[in-house]
Scaffold this motif. Structure first.
Motif, PDB file in Angstrom:
ATOM      1  N   PRO A  87       6.351   3.402   0.123  1.00 15.74           N
ATOM      2  CA  PRO A  87       6.905   3.057  -1.196  1.00 15.74           C
ATOM      3  C   PRO A  87       5.775   4.249  -2.066  1.00 15.74           C
ATOM      4  O   PRO A  87       4.780   4.401  -1.835  1.00 15.74           O
ATOM      5  N   GLY A  88       6.750   4.997  -2.981  1.00 15.34           N
ATOM      6  CA  GLY A  88       6.403   5.922  -3.937  1.00 15.34           C
ATOM      7  C   GLY A  88       6.664   5.784  -5.271  1.00 15.34           C
ATOM      8  O   GLY A  88       7.938   5.414  -5.459  1.00 15.34           O
ATOM      9  N   ILE A  96       4.044  17.323  -6.049  1.00 13.11           N
ATOM     10  CA  ILE A  96       4.767  16.969  -4.889  1.00 13.11           C
ATOM     11  C   ILE A  96       5.178  15.362  -5.074  1.00 13.11           C
ATOM     12  O   ILE A  96       4.332  14.831  -5.942  1.00 13.11           O
ATOM     13  N   GLY A  97       6.170  14.743  -4.584  1.00 14.09           N
ATOM     14  CA  GLY A  97       6.738  13.415  -4.888  1.00 14.09           C
ATOM     15  C   GLY A  97       7.390  13.338  -6.131  1.00 14.09           C
ATOM     16  O   GLY A  97       7.477  12.236  -6.847  1.00 14.09           O
ATOM     17  N   ASP A 121      14.039   8.090  -7.944  1.00 14.97           N
ATOM     18  CA  ASP A 121      14.418   7.213  -7.025  1.00 14.97           C
ATOM     19  C   ASP A 121      13.348   5.915  -6.537  1.00 14.97           C
ATOM     20  O   ASP A 121      12.324   6.422  -6.851  1.00 14.97           O
ATOM     21  N   GLU A 122      13.759   4.992  -6.045  1.00 10.93           N
ATOM     22  CA  GLU A 122      12.851   3.931  -5.464  1.00 10.93           C
ATOM     23  C   GLU A 122      12.715   4.114  -3.802  1.00 10.93           C
ATOM     24  O   GLU A 122      12.594   2.829  -3.254  1.00 10.93           O
ATOM     25  N   PHE A 123      13.354   5.298  -3.285  1.00  9.73           N
ATOM     26  CA  PHE A 123      13.343   5.226  -1.725  1.00  9.73           C
ATOM     27  C   PHE A 123      11.964   5.518  -1.352  1.00  9.73           C
ATOM     28  O   PHE A 123      10.945   5.928  -2.256  1.00  9.73           O
ATOM     29  N   ASN A 180       9.159   6.486 -17.383  1.00  5.92           N
ATOM     30  CA  ASN A 180      10.159   5.699 -18.200  1.00  5.92           C
ATOM     31  C   ASN A 180       9.755   5.305 -19.500  1.00  5.92           C
ATOM     32  O   ASN A 180      10.571   5.194 -20.524  1.00  5.92           O
ATOM     33  N   LEU A 181       8.464   5.062 -19.718  1.00  4.47           N
ATOM     34  CA  LEU A 181       7.968   4.801 -21.003  1.00  4.47           C
ATOM     35  C   LEU A 181       8.156   6.101 -21.794  1.00  4.47           C
ATOM     36  O   LEU A 181       8.717   6.033 -23.193  1.00  4.47           O
TER      37      LEU A 181
END
Length: 167
Positions: free
Chosen positions: A60-61, A95-96, A102-104, A127-128
């Motif tokens: 997860p990232g 990177i990343g 997304d949540e992939f 998001n904040l």
């Protein structure tokens, strides 16, 4: 009270250091100094040693890394289980980025090619920023979109060249 002041001074020094490092990253070129400070306050430093795993394909990232110093190697595993080095990233590269959108799972493995200092921005903090400081977050979001678009164009060009070489 003194401890709080020292903490604030320390936090201010770290924020200023992050701002200095972000000045080498084109993604942040369009931000005003005030907006850059807002973004920097939501970021963190990570130090990695040569050979250290930054993240692994499939895990997860939820954060992006910006290279402040040193270099990283990006590795992708093929369907046959073979590993290919895709890129070496140095100061100013990231990177990343997809992890902010997304949540992939992570799409590649990243290993420190040299000892490196990374600046990270988590999806939650991004998001904040978007929610509380859209004047700072929207330009970063647009920059991420441009970066991802450029990467997709480059990859599709490489795929076309590879496909033509097999004909």
């Amino acid at each position: 009270m003194t401890a709080q002041r020292n903490g604030i001074v320390g936090e201010s020094k770290i924020t200023n250091h992050i701002i200095d490092c972000l000045s080498f990253i084109p993604l942040f070129d369009g931000l005003s100094p005030a907006d850059l400070r807002i973004v920097a306050k939501h970021m963190h430093f990570i130090e990695v040693d040569e050979g250290e795993l930054v993240f692994e394909e499939g895990e997860p990232g939820d954060y992006v890394c910006f290279v402040a110093s040193g270099s990283l190697e990006v590795i992708k595993e093929s369907s046959k289980g073979e590993r290919a080095a895709l890129a070496t990233l140095s100061r100013g590269r990231s990177i990343g980025e997809m992890a902010l959108i997304d949540e992939f799972p992570r799409s590649a493995t990243v290993i420190a090619k040299t000892s490196a200092t990374l600046i990270t921005l988590s999806r939650g903090n991004f998001n904040l920023i978007l929610a509380n400081h859209p004047q700072a977050g929207v330009p970063v979001l647009k920059g991420l979109s441009r970066l991802l678009s450029m990467n997709l164009r480059k990859t599709s060009g490489q795929l076309a060249n590879l496909m033509l070489s097999y004909e």
